[in-house]
Design a protein around this motif. Sequence first.
Motif, PDB file in Angstrom:
ATOM      1  N   LEU A  66      -4.114 -68.275  -9.760  1.00 46.62           N
ATOM      2  CA  LEU A  66      -5.549 -69.333  -9.949  1.00 46.62           C
ATOM      3  C   LEU A  66      -6.051 -68.847 -11.422  1.00 46.62           C
ATOM      4  O   LEU A  66      -6.631 -69.293 -11.838  1.00 46.62           O
TER       5      LEU A  66
ATOM      6  N   LEU B 226     -14.869 -67.871 -12.446  1.00 49.34           N
ATOM      7  CA  LEU B 226     -14.373 -68.656 -11.470  1.00 49.34           C
ATOM      8  C   LEU B 226     -13.275 -68.614 -10.213  1.00 49.34           C
ATOM      9  O   LEU B 226     -14.042 -69.184  -9.571  1.00 49.34           O
ATOM     10  N   THR B 227     -12.480 -67.220 -11.292  1.00 48.85           N
ATOM     11  CA  THR B 227     -11.611 -67.160  -9.760  1.00 48.85           C
ATOM     12  C   THR B 227     -12.166 -66.315  -8.814  1.00 48.85           C
ATOM     13  O   THR B 227     -12.051 -65.572  -7.260  1.00 48.85           O
TER      14      THR B 227
ATOM     15  N   ASN C  45     -15.557 -66.417  -8.563  1.00 43.30           N
ATOM     16  CA  ASN C  45     -15.721 -67.498  -7.291  1.00 43.30           C
ATOM     17  C   ASN C  45     -15.557 -68.226  -6.642  1.00 43.30           C
ATOM     18  O   ASN C  45     -15.869 -68.527  -5.307  1.00 43.30           O
ATOM     19  N   LEU C  46     -14.387 -68.455  -6.608  1.00 40.96           N
ATOM     20  CA  LEU C  46     -13.453 -69.759  -5.941  1.00 40.96           C
ATOM     21  C   LEU C  46     -12.871 -68.030  -4.670  1.00 40.96           C
ATOM     22  O   LEU C  46     -13.250 -68.338  -3.312  1.00 40.96           O
TER      23      LEU C  46
ATOM     24  N   ARG D  62     -16.346 -68.358  -2.525  1.00 40.49           N
ATOM     25  CA  ARG D  62     -16.430 -69.451  -1.915  1.00 40.49           C
ATOM     26  C   ARG D  62     -15.179 -69.065  -0.774  1.00 40.49           C
ATOM     27  O   ARG D  62     -15.519 -69.897   1.168  1.00 40.49           O
TER      28      ARG D  62
ATOM     29  N   ILE E  17      -6.809 -73.574  -1.321  1.00 42.06           N
ATOM     30  CA  ILE E  17      -7.380 -72.997  -2.538  1.00 42.06           C
ATOM     31  C   ILE E  17      -7.562 -73.981  -3.462  1.00 42.06           C
ATOM     32  O   ILE E  17      -8.116 -73.232  -4.437  1.00 42.06           O
ATOM     33  N   TYR E  18      -6.306 -74.482  -3.568  1.00 42.80           N
ATOM     34  CA  TYR E  18      -6.563 -75.268  -4.877  1.00 42.80           C
ATOM     35  C   TYR E  18      -7.648 -76.770  -5.204  1.00 42.80           C
ATOM     36  O   TYR E  18      -7.765 -76.221  -5.922  1.00 42.80           O
TER      37      TYR E  18
ATOM     38  N   ILE F   5     -10.584 -75.915  -3.510  1.00 38.86           N
ATOM     39  CA  ILE F   5     -11.468 -74.962  -3.809  1.00 38.86           C
ATOM     40  C   ILE F   5     -11.139 -75.157  -5.593  1.00 38.86           C
ATOM     41  O   ILE F   5     -12.798 -75.357  -6.383  1.00 38.86           O
ATOM     42  N   ALA F   6     -10.291 -74.821  -5.796  1.00 43.61           N
ATOM     43  CA  ALA F   6     -10.186 -74.587  -7.385  1.00 43.61           C
ATOM     44  C   ALA F   6     -10.769 -75.486  -8.246  1.00 43.61           C
ATOM     45  O   ALA F   6     -11.598 -75.283  -9.463  1.00 43.61           O
TER      46      ALA F   6
ATOM     47  N   LEU G 212     -14.607 -76.452  -8.114  1.00 40.06           N
ATOM     48  CA  LEU G 212     -14.744 -74.801  -9.124  1.00 40.06           C
ATOM     49  C   LEU G 212     -15.010 -75.603 -10.102  1.00 40.06           C
ATOM     50  O   LEU G 212     -15.911 -75.720 -11.144  1.00 40.06           O
ATOM     51  N   TYR G 213     -13.778 -76.142 -10.931  1.00 38.93           N
ATOM     52  CA  TYR G 213     -13.627 -76.474 -12.314  1.00 38.93           C
ATOM     53  C   TYR G 213     -14.332 -77.806 -12.624  1.00 38.93           C
ATOM     54  O   TYR G 213     -14.984 -77.530 -13.313  1.00 38.93           O
TER      55      TYR G 213
END
Length: 92
Positions: free
Chosen positions: A35, A52-53, A55-56, A59, A77-78, A80-81, A84-85
């Motif tokens: 991530l 961000l990682t 925070n991921l 979350r 998961i991705y 969510i990533a 976030l991005y």
Amino acid sequence: MSTVHNLPDETIMEKIKEGNLAAMAVLFERYNRRLFNFFLKMGLKREISQDLTQNLFYRMIKYRRTYKSGAIVRTWIYQIARNLYNDYRRRR
């Protein structure tokens, strides 16, 4: 915890969803580097990628109950990533 290490992501996520937050350590080990690299490849600086990682995973814990049983954890998961991005880019 060693028995959890051998389980598939989806089973681990079910345990997390049920309240076994210690199992998150296994998913963290499996996905943390990937991530972080995902965010780097999106053109973000190392510090931002680290934030961000982190925070991921926060979350993932916060919204663990939104994980749908049987869904592929990696896809969740991705997603969510990506969210976030996108949130980060909108704020900038």
